[in-house]
Design a protein around this motif. Structure first.
Motif, short mmCIF file in Angstrom:
data_model
loop_
_atom_site.label_atom_id
_atom_site.label_comp_id
_atom_site.label_asym_id
_atom_site.label_seq_id
_atom_site.Cartn_x
_atom_site.Cartn_y
_atom_site.Cartn_z
N ARG A 183 0.76 -1.17 0.12
CA ARG A 183 -0.03 -0.07 -0.19
C ARG A 183 0.99 1.41 0.05
O ARG A 183 0.78 2.12 -0.70
CB ARG A 183 -0.73 0.07 1.07
N GLU A 184 1.90 1.26 0.62
CA GLU A 184 2.90 2.38 0.64
C GLU A 184 3.58 2.65 -0.50
O GLU A 184 3.84 3.57 -1.00
CB GLU A 184 3.93 2.06 1.95
N TRP A 185 3.80 1.34 -1.31
CA TRP A 185 4.52 1.58 -2.63
C TRP A 185 3.43 2.10 -3.68
O TRP A 185 3.86 3.10 -4.34
CB TRP A 185 4.82 0.46 -2.92
N LYS A 186 2.16 1.90 -3.31
CA LYS A 186 1.22 2.50 -4.22
C LYS A 186 1.20 4.00 -4.00
O LYS A 186 1.07 4.81 -5.23
CB LYS A 186 -0.30 1.89 -3.89
N ASN A 198 -0.73 5.35 -13.07
CA ASN A 198 -1.79 5.54 -12.29
C ASN A 198 -2.19 4.38 -11.22
O ASN A 198 -3.10 3.82 -11.66
CB ASN A 198 -2.84 6.34 -12.72
N ILE A 199 -1.82 4.11 -9.93
CA ILE A 199 -2.23 3.08 -9.57
C ILE A 199 -3.44 3.21 -8.71
O ILE A 199 -3.58 3.76 -7.63
CB ILE A 199 -1.02 2.70 -8.44
N THR A 200 -4.39 2.39 -9.07
CA THR A 200 -5.64 2.47 -8.43
C THR A 200 -6.21 1.14 -7.72
O THR A 200 -6.96 1.15 -6.84
CB THR A 200 -6.79 2.71 -9.43
N GLU A 201 -5.10 0.07 -8.01
CA GLU A 201 -5.66 -1.45 -7.60
C GLU A 201 -4.54 -1.99 -6.72
O GLU A 201 -3.30 -1.82 -7.06
CB GLU A 201 -5.89 -2.41 -8.79
N LEU A 202 -4.90 -2.94 -5.84
CA LEU A 202 -3.94 -3.52 -4.97
C LEU A 202 -4.40 -5.16 -5.14
O LEU A 202 -5.33 -5.35 -4.68
CB LEU A 202 -3.74 -3.34 -3.84
N SER A 203 -3.56 -5.96 -5.47
CA SER A 203 -4.00 -7.46 -5.78
C SER A 203 -3.08 -8.04 -4.68
O SER A 203 -1.99 -8.32 -4.93
CB SER A 203 -3.60 -7.82 -7.15
N GLU A 215 -7.92 -5.37 5.25
CA GLU A 215 -7.69 -4.17 6.21
C GLU A 215 -6.70 -3.53 5.76
O GLU A 215 -6.74 -2.26 6.20
CB GLU A 215 -7.30 -4.82 7.79
N GLU A 216 -5.68 -3.86 4.90
CA GLU A 216 -4.63 -2.87 4.35
C GLU A 216 -5.07 -2.27 2.97
O GLU A 216 -3.87 -1.65 2.64
CB GLU A 216 -3.44 -3.84 4.55
N GLY A 217 -5.90 -2.65 2.56
CA GLY A 217 -6.30 -1.79 1.27
C GLY A 217 -6.23 -2.45 -0.04
O GLY A 217 -6.48 -2.03 -0.96
N ALA A 218 -6.38 -3.91 0.16
CA ALA A 218 -6.63 -4.79 -0.87
C ALA A 218 -7.94 -4.39 -1.69
O ALA A 218 -8.95 -4.22 -1.22
CB ALA A 218 -6.61 -6.20 -0.64
#
Length: 231
Positions: A183-186, A198-203, A215-218
């Motif tokens: 999440r911090e890298w996003k 433009n990072i909108t997603e976390l897989s 809980e951390e943003g997935a």
């Protein structure tokens, strides 16, 4: 109980766990999508998943995925989530909506070349090896900035998200720093303001740790055994 009924029962249980994790994190349930990891199941099971409302299908191996895609590819959203060899890119681009495993420059070049041939911009997830495990694929965090610079002129790649895999541990809470790190890298990448990233997603998050990942943003969780383990 039919297989479809069993899958629906499992999905209902997962939905309760997702809703609880979203509530703990102050997030909306709509922010999280389930990718069914279907590498160990047959075409019939994929059909049952689509029928019960699982719209996102994730496959790891090109040779196994193609027959399933030929039957069901016009339904749902297909994600390629495994390590992708450059010589298999031509079979993936145009079929899969997303590639979750962009992890090296040679692969980026192959994707960009195929995208140009088909006049497509290919949405990719940059795979980052946050945990540093030698057994995991993915860019080292130290190499992310250089990679983004090297790919910034590739007009047929769009880096829409980041992907990582946490270590498989008995206590899911131990995976939290990995998901926090992604999440911090996003946030960091978006501050750099690369036009193609433009990072909108976390897989992130799998059967054993998806609640912590949420809980951390997935935004995408990849669920195999908890959902589609063979009956």
């Amino acid at each position: 109980m039919t297989q479809q009924q069993l899958l629906k029962e499992r999905l209902d249980q997962i939905e309760q766990r997702i809703a609880a994790a979203c509530k703990r994190a102050g997030r909306e349930r709509s922010e999280v999508k389930i990718i069914a990891v279907t590498k160990y199941v047959d075409e019939t099971t994929i059909g049952d998943l689509l029928e019960i409302g699982v719209d996102h299908i994730g496959e790891n191996r090109v040779q196994d995925a193609l027959p399933k895609y030929e039957k069901w590819g016009d339904r749902g959203v297909w994600h390629f989530i495994g390590h992708l060899q450059t010589n298999k890119v031509k079979e993936v681009i145009g079929r899969f909506a997303y590639i979750h495993s962009l992890d090296r420059l040679s692969l980026a070049e192959a994707i960009n070349k195929r995208g140009e041939a088909l006049d497509l911009v290919v949405p990719c997830f940059l795979q980052v090896n946050i945990s540093g495990e030698e057994t995991k694929f993915g860019l080292s965090p130290n190499d992310v900035l250089a990679f983004l610079r090297e790919t910034s002129n590739m007009r047929h790649i769009r880096i829409a998200g980041l992907m990582t895999m946490a270590p498989h541990v008995e206590n899911p809470e131990e995976t939290r720093p990995v998901f926090q790190g992604l999440r911090e890298w996003k946030e960091r990448i978006n501050e750099w303001d690369f036009p193609h990233a433009n990072i909108t997603e976390l897989s992130m998050g799998m059967s054993n740790d998806f609640e912590v990942a949420i809980e951390e943003g997935a935004t995408y969780i990849r669920l195999g055994s908890v959902l589609v383990k063979p009956v």
